[in-house]
Design an enzyme around this catalytic site. Structure first.
Site, PDB file in Angstrom:
ATOM      1  N   TYR A  49       4.223  -0.661   3.298  1.00 18.66           N
ATOM      2  CA  TYR A  49       4.020   0.489   2.977  1.00 18.66           C
ATOM      3  C   TYR A  49       4.241   0.513   1.156  1.00 18.66           C
ATOM      4  O   TYR A  49       2.971   0.526   0.558  1.00 18.66           O
ATOM      5  CB  TYR A  49       4.639   1.882   3.061  1.00 18.66           C
ATOM      6  CG  TYR A  49       4.269   3.028   2.696  1.00 18.66           C
ATOM      7  CD1 TYR A  49       3.234   3.447   2.651  1.00 18.66           C
ATOM      8  CD2 TYR A  49       4.726   3.500   1.400  1.00 18.66           C
ATOM      9  CE1 TYR A  49       3.225   4.981   2.255  1.00 18.66           C
ATOM     10  CE2 TYR A  49       4.552   4.873   0.437  1.00 18.66           C
ATOM     11  CZ  TYR A  49       4.385   5.404   1.182  1.00 18.66           C
ATOM     12  OH  TYR A  49       3.787   6.710   0.549  1.00 18.66           O
ATOM     13  N   ASP A  50       5.112  -0.076   0.867  1.00 12.77           N
ATOM     14  CA  ASP A  50       5.404  -0.482  -1.322  1.00 12.77           C
ATOM     15  C   ASP A  50       4.083  -1.469  -1.023  1.00 12.77           C
ATOM     16  O   ASP A  50       3.615  -1.482  -2.334  1.00 12.77           O
ATOM     17  CB  ASP A  50       7.151  -1.110  -0.902  1.00 12.77           C
ATOM     18  CG  ASP A  50       7.845  -0.605  -1.355  1.00 12.77           C
ATOM     19  OD1 ASP A  50       7.686   1.158  -0.438  1.00 12.77           O
ATOM     20  OD2 ASP A  50       8.992  -0.267  -0.616  1.00 12.77           O
ATOM     21  N   GLU A 129      23.962   4.516  -6.521  1.00 11.17           N
ATOM     22  CA  GLU A 129      24.018   5.306  -5.307  1.00 11.17           C
ATOM     23  C   GLU A 129      22.990   4.580  -3.834  1.00 11.17           C
ATOM     24  O   GLU A 129      22.394   3.901  -4.241  1.00 11.17           O
ATOM     25  CB  GLU A 129      24.708   6.594  -4.710  1.00 11.17           C
ATOM     26  CG  GLU A 129      22.940   7.635  -5.770  1.00 11.17           C
ATOM     27  CD  GLU A 129      22.939   8.916  -5.296  1.00 11.17           C
ATOM     28  OE1 GLU A 129      23.376   8.779  -4.093  1.00 11.17           O
ATOM     29  OE2 GLU A 129      22.656   9.255  -6.476  1.00 11.17           O
ATOM     30  N   LYS A 131      20.448   3.702  -1.385  1.00 12.38           N
ATOM     31  CA  LYS A 131      19.237   4.866  -1.056  1.00 12.38           C
ATOM     32  C   LYS A 131      18.954   5.331   0.484  1.00 12.38           C
ATOM     33  O   LYS A 131      18.914   3.995   1.254  1.00 12.38           O
ATOM     34  CB  LYS A 131      18.472   4.539  -1.339  1.00 12.38           C
ATOM     35  CG  LYS A 131      17.273   5.041  -1.677  1.00 12.38           C
ATOM     36  CD  LYS A 131      15.366   4.571  -2.216  1.00 12.38           C
ATOM     37  CE  LYS A 131      14.531   5.483  -1.445  1.00 12.38           C
ATOM     38  NZ  LYS A 131      14.248   5.320  -0.293  1.00 12.38           N
ATOM     39  N   LYS A 327      14.771  -1.291  -4.752  1.00 11.02           N
ATOM     40  CA  LYS A 327      14.691  -1.960  -3.345  1.00 11.02           C
ATOM     41  C   LYS A 327      15.126  -2.813  -2.851  1.00 11.02           C
ATOM     42  O   LYS A 327      15.050  -4.380  -4.031  1.00 11.02           O
ATOM     43  CB  LYS A 327      12.900  -1.537  -3.216  1.00 11.02           C
ATOM     44  CG  LYS A 327      12.112  -0.350  -3.349  1.00 11.02           C
ATOM     45  CD  LYS A 327      13.117   0.695  -2.245  1.00 11.02           C
ATOM     46  CE  LYS A 327      12.960   0.693  -0.840  1.00 11.02           C
ATOM     47  NZ  LYS A 327      11.036   1.080  -0.900  1.00 11.02           N
ATOM     48  N   CYS A 432     -13.174 -25.720 -18.766  1.00 14.46           N
ATOM     49  CA  CYS A 432     -14.108 -24.581 -18.047  1.00 14.46           C
ATOM     50  C   CYS A 432     -14.830 -24.921 -16.206  1.00 14.46           C
ATOM     51  O   CYS A 432     -16.123 -25.638 -16.763  1.00 14.46           O
ATOM     52  CB  CYS A 432     -14.767 -23.806 -18.412  1.00 14.46           C
ATOM     53  SG  CYS A 432     -14.896 -21.971 -17.542  1.00 14.46           S
ATOM     54  N   CYS A 435     -18.443 -23.578 -17.075  1.00 13.56           N
ATOM     55  CA  CYS A 435     -19.790 -23.720 -17.688  1.00 13.56           C
ATOM     56  C   CYS A 435     -19.137 -24.899 -18.435  1.00 13.56           C
ATOM     57  O   CYS A 435     -20.490 -25.563 -19.495  1.00 13.56           O
ATOM     58  CB  CYS A 435     -19.775 -22.940 -18.855  1.00 13.56           C
ATOM     59  SG  CYS A 435     -18.679 -22.829 -19.894  1.00 13.56           S
ATOM     60  N   CYS A 450     -10.868 -20.106 -21.565  1.00 15.35           N
ATOM     61  CA  CYS A 450     -12.819 -21.082 -21.614  1.00 15.35           C
ATOM     62  C   CYS A 450     -13.013 -20.495 -22.586  1.00 15.35           C
ATOM     63  O   CYS A 450     -13.329 -19.304 -23.539  1.00 15.35           O
ATOM     64  CB  CYS A 450     -13.850 -20.645 -20.118  1.00 15.35           C
ATOM     65  SG  CYS A 450     -14.897 -21.084 -21.301  1.00 15.35           S
ATOM     66  N   CYS A 456     -20.256 -18.821 -20.416  1.00 15.71           N
ATOM     67  CA  CYS A 456     -20.144 -18.760 -19.491  1.00 15.71           C
ATOM     68  C   CYS A 456     -20.218 -17.795 -18.783  1.00 15.71           C
ATOM     69  O   CYS A 456     -19.970 -17.157 -18.391  1.00 15.71           O
ATOM     70  CB  CYS A 456     -18.125 -19.003 -19.604  1.00 15.71           C
ATOM     71  SG  CYS A 456     -17.812 -18.766 -18.276  1.00 15.71           S
TER      72      CYS A 456
END
Length: 710
Positions: A49-50, A129, A131, A327, A432, A435, A450, A456
């Site tokens: 979920y996070d 504190e 959680k 977390k 690159c 290109c 690049c 490019c």
């Protein structure tokens, strides 16, 4: 639980894909919120979920104009379930922002100090504190009597569970010596021992067993029959308050002590910490004790202890600025890195991506991980210090991957014992891959880029996609897919080509758009009309559309507001090109424009090919003058203001926000264009320069009086 694959790189998304992905995430997260908060039957892990929530936020940050009206970023909890009465919270029940790394905790402290105008060495205490992984509950007492209890719901409206709450032993039904009105907020939970005993009873009776203590607590509290709740072993920790008729105390910690005296259970691992290092130390202490607590926690919550400072910090749309949840780490996993690939972005940055053998991490199937840049692959940070104990990353390596809530997974470690004998150090490309142009790394830049610019394909197409994005020119019918098609066929090579499409491929031309596959007369006519309508456009959107590095929507609006017209702006850029003199000083003096952004601006306009392309574009447009919006009675609308010295009634950040809200331009330096200098104690060279230039100078008291706030 269902697992969701989120391994498509955000940097690789085009606008259509981003829109589809935001729709998908909104649907997934809405379902997850309802399942977790309303139905007490989660469909995904907390880590997943996070990760989805952060992915949604990251896509919104890259495509801000695609943010949905039902964005998960703006939601708290879920709509209350049917079958319960509804209670509107007197004060909204907010959610908390999340951090996962120690450095993010330090960043949180830095942010708070900067907002409050506090120095790095000033004492700033926080409470820390555990959680609790349970169900949030708000209890309202009037004249010491519990009159209602409500779940969080969607943050504004919760479910009426008053009868159920009265059956929980930890929740007093009467209070002595409490304020006349007191809303106590906390978490309903179930201990591990009680959970095991409950499931044993459920199993023996042939009833449903619960997946975890959180589900059991939530399901037990949200029973339509309060007698069922009475038979369930629910507990309650108080952690805060909502509406009160009188303050409990001056600090968070002392207020919690008062709640404890009133009869509420307060978590005994709550501590007051002086600064981020003490916060992290207590985080480690709580994490080490996690397995022996006897109840589930999923992190540590930090709150600024001084309630007066909390009031100054205030709230964002769904989260307080003065609190943050740190977390615990999510799951780690080992897998093989099959290949390192290089992607070229709109700014020319060469971004390495690890292609992994698919592996499940925290409930999410992962096949890609970010490798950041060549330093990260080599096992060092930007300053040359070792990371991962200096171990480099090679194709074929077995790597440890972690998510910890991050949108794109990261490589945490390398197992050298499993490294293939023929694995060789990765050679980061010097040219690159799109290109063949030289890829250079400027001093102070972590990325190699690049130099091909519009030649490019990767940059040209991405720049054109950005140009037609919703926050830029937003041309109906000309999206990412059409841009790619027209670029591939040579119809559009630069932005100006968009505005000559009709004369080249409209009615009467040998090749006509309406005859192309996928197009007809109506769609072609509509596109030409949309292009014509987009020629008239605000200055800020033009500046954003050009795709200049470091110039986002906010910076574009700042520049447009400051300079007003394209003519004034481009003259100033030309004057600032030598990176010295009045125009340069004015540019870097604009609040929010630093030297890095200023250099990017003047460099872009000084490149002959790029400047010629911009000039061709501007010749085809009607650029609207930027207008400063401000209250009709604003005394400072349109004025350029500089703040200096130490303000005593507010921080510089607060003063700047207030001035801009009233239509003023805030600059960082004094010049002949400055209308007003607000000087606090300690004002030095700026005050002297203002006096030399005849600029009006006000002290803080006079400034507040001018605004009608004295």
């Amino acid at each position: 639980m269902r697992r969701v694959t989120t391994d498509i790189d955000i940097d690789a998304l085009d606008r259509d894909q981003a829109r589809q992905e935001l729709a998908r995430l909104a649907k997934l997260l809405d379902r997850a919120d309802a399942a977790y908060h309303r139905d007490d039957a989660p469909v995904m892990s907390d880590a997943e979920y996070d990760a989805l929530k952060r992915r949604n936020t990251a896509i919104e940050e890259r495509f801000p104009d695609l943010k949905r009206g039902d964005s998960p970023s703006d939601r708290v909890g879920a709509t209350p379930a049917e079958g319960f009465g509804k209670i509107r919270h007197a004060r909204r029940m907010m959610s908390l922002g999340n951090v996962f790394e120690p450095e993010e905790v330090r960043d949180f402290d830095d942010y708070v100090r900067k907002y409050l105008g506090m120095s790095a060495d000033a004492s700033l205490t926080y409470t820390a504190e555990p959680k609790i992984d349970g169900l949030s509950l708000s209890l309202r007492y009037e004249d010491g009597v519990l009159i209602q209890a409500a779940t969080r719901g969607d943050g504004a409206v919760g479910e009426d569970v008053t009868r159920n709450a009265r059956t929980i032993e930890d929740i007093p039904t009467r209070l002595e010596n409490a304020p006349r009105i007191l809303e106590v907020r906390g978490e309903v939970y179930m201990s591990h021992a009680d959970f095991a005993a409950l499931n044993e009873r459920q199993r023996a009776a042939g009833d449903k067993v619960f997946a975890n203590p959180r589900n059991a607590a939530a399901g037990s509290l949200r029973q339509l029959d309060a007698e069922v709740t009475r038979r369930r072993p629910l507990r309650f920790f108080a952690y805060g308050w909502g509406e009160t008729s009188a303050n409990l105390a001056d600090t968070q910690s002392e207020s919690l002590r008062v709640l404890g005296q009133l009869g509420f259970a307060i978590n005994d691992m709550t501590r007051v910490c002086d600064g981020p290092e003490a916060m992290l130390e207590h985080y480690n202490r709580i994490e080490a004790a996690r397995g022996s607590l006897g109840y589930d926690i999923d992190g540590v919550v930090y709150k600024v202890d001084d309630l007066a400072l909390q009031a100054r910090l205030g709230f964002r749309s769904t989260t307080p600025r003065w609190a943050m949840a740190h977390k615990f780490p999510a799951e780690l996993a080992w897998t093989q890195l099959e290949k390192i690939e290089i992607q070229v972005g709109r700014t020319g940055a060469l971004s390495p991506v690890a292609r992994l053998h698919p592996v499940t991490v925290g409930g999410v199937v992962v096949s890609n991980a970010t490798l950041h840049n060549e330093d990260y692959i080599a096992g060092r940070d930007a300053d040359g210090a070792p990371i991962r104990d200096g171990k480099d990353i090679r194709e074929g390596d077995w790597v440890q991957v972690y998510r910890a809530g991050d949108v794109i997974p990261k490589v945490a470690d390398v197992d050298l014992s499993r490294r293939p004998a023929d694995a060789s150090p990765y050679q980061f490309p010097q040219t690159c891959p799109e290109c063949g142009s030289a890829a250079i790394r400027e001093e102070g830049d972590s990325a190699r880029r690049c130099t091909g610019g519009l030649i490019c394909p990767a940059q040209a197409v991405e720049k054109l996609k950005h140009f037609v994005s919703r926050a830029a020119f937003d041309i109906e019918g000309l999206g990412a897919k059409q841009v790619e098609q027209f670029y591939r066929d040579g119809w559009i090579k630069e932005p100006a080509d968009i505005f000559t499409l009709e004369e080249r491929f409209g009615p009467g031309q040998p090749r006509q758009l309406k005859n192309r596959e996928g197009w007809g007369e109506k769609s072609a006519t509509n596109l030409f009309a949309a292009i014509h309508d987009s020629r008239r456009i605000p200055l800020s959107r033009v500046l954003f559309a050009l795709g200049i590095r470091h110039v986002g929507e906010v910076a574009a609006r700042t520049l447009a507001t400051h300079y007003g017209t394209w003519t004034v702006f481009i003259r100033a850029m030309d004057g600032a090109a030598p990176q010295e003199g009045p125009d340069w000083n004015e540019l870097i003096g604009i609040d929010g424009v630093g030297k890095v952004m200023a250099r990017a601006l003047v460099t872009s306009f000084a490149q002959p090919a790029e400047r010629a392309s911009i000039d061709r574009l501007v010749a085809l447009l009607e650029i609207e003058e930027a207008r400063q919006t401000a209250p009709a009675d604003s005394p400072v609308a349109g004025k350029t203001i500089v703040f200096t010295g130490t303000l005593e009634r507010m921080t510089r950040a607060e003063a700047k926000d207030r001035a801009e809200a009233l239509g003023a331009k805030v600059s960082g330096s004094v010049s002949s264009r400055t209308d007003l200098l607000v000087a606090g104690p300690g004002a030095g060279s700026k005050a002297r320069k203002a006096a030399d230039l005849g600029v009006e100078v006000l002290d803080e008291e006079a400034w507040l009086k001018l605004l009608g706030q004295a």
